[in-house]
Design an enzyme around this catalytic site. Sequence first.
Site, PDB file in Angstrom:
ATOM      1  CD  GLU A 161       1.154  -1.047 -10.753  1.00  0.00           C
ATOM      2  OE1 GLU A 161       0.652  -0.210  -9.974  1.00  0.00           O
ATOM      3  OE2 GLU A 161       1.956  -0.744 -11.651  1.00  0.00           O
ATOM      4  CB  CYS A 180      -0.235   1.934  -7.799  1.00  0.00           C
ATOM      5  SG  CYS A 180       1.234   2.648  -8.568  1.00  0.00           S
TER       6      CYS A 180
END
Length: 513
Positions: A249, A286
């Site tokens: 990620e 995020c």
Amino acid sequence: MTAAPVAAPVWSVDPRTGKRREQVAVEATDRVVDAAVRAAHEARGALADRAVRAAFLRTAADRLDAAGEELVAAADAETALGGTRLTGELARTCYQLRAFADLVEEGAFLDVVIDHPDATATPPVPDLRRYKVPLGVVAVWAASNFPFAFSVPGGDTASALAAGCPVVVKAHPDHPALSERVAAVLRGAAAEHGVPEGVLGLVHGFDAGLELIRHPLVAAAGFTGSVRGGRALFDAAASRPVPIPFHGELGSLNPVLVTEEAAAERADAIGGGLAGSMTLGVGQFCVKPGLVLVPAGAAGDGVVKSLAEAVAATGEGILLDHRMRENFVAGVAERTALPDVEAPVAPGPAGEHTVGAGFLTVPAARLAEGDGHALLLEECFGPVTVVARYADDAEAGAVLARLPGSLTATVHLSAAEAAGQGRGAGLLAELTSLAGRVLVDGWPTGVAVAPAQHHGGPYPATTSTSTSVGGTAIERWLRPVAYQGAPEALLPPELRDDNPLGLPRRYDGRLER
């Protein structure tokens, strides 16, 4: 004679002052990394029994719960995220461990399929039996912004252990003391069930991360961090003599589109909700909304006015470390210097160690017309977002067409649009190509741990199509194997006709539960 390398000390640092607190460990040498990986590899047999795995995961959750007060204090000392936020994150982490224990016991993740011979089929079908087996040692790179949920005991570790894969974690330098404490808790849980403590390795240091990705016994990797660091590790994983899966990620803009009808209907609620989402955790999530498309004109003015009022009332905050603070300040300055970019509430430095939240505005045409403002389409970690004012639907669509992949994409619709009148369905389809999770009339911050969750998206959000949150995260650490014509007595119990383990399976085309 060449002198042996001296391992550098690893310090715990207080982000509130930038001062060192205590020496926690030393950076791992090549030999230390090798020993950790080999110990994990040797421990994999102890995870073969699903009952042991499930019990281990539950005990790990129980022990983390029991040590919660101490662990939250240690986490706050190194991250300044606050006791309330960290207590909730620890609870989420424990819930996730228990959820994977339930998944392991259920056994559906093994995807057992049995097909008996069928000579009448074209071509004929032999005896075939298929299920999934663990890959082996998984290397995990911990994230800075979630010291529990995406660190040593987080989703990558929990899902890998659930799959039957030992783990070696590369600790994040922002919370090394907490990492050591949590690793000790998990090893204690392992020992309680006869699992070697080497099932969870922990190493510190930049070079240790490089050695991990290169180690021949590491079978897969999970990463949460920056685009630059993640891409370097992804390339290293692919260039090994034997390439391995790398589930990374990396970075996410998480665009939001507000229709003109929605802005006219509830400008105050949208502006206030956006402010809460983009400043949550000092903008260090995020899934923070980093680009918001708002209509030009009176309806959009109402959203911007509400956003400005709410953001201006937000107190200054502390970022996870001083390097992030410097990057935030520099990133905001670089973006603000672009033509036609304004700052109704200026983000940037506040006190000596703090930052203030703010947002930038830009005509959407600037983003649609070329690369001069491409920087605004990159994630800026911290409490800032970019509001792009679009003149019409075509201009908004042109901006969406230029966006990179994201973890999330959000649309705010009017009540009529949500009921199927207008272009709501078309916008949903347009956003689906951009992200792994598409939201309607909500905000992306907050990732529920649930079976249907998907936390991933097109590159650069992630390097694979998998999720790192939710039950299907376990699939990253498994590979399918089919046995053909194997005698019943030689088959693993999961694939025997009498189903001694009581697993859900597809048997001669019929789903059995």
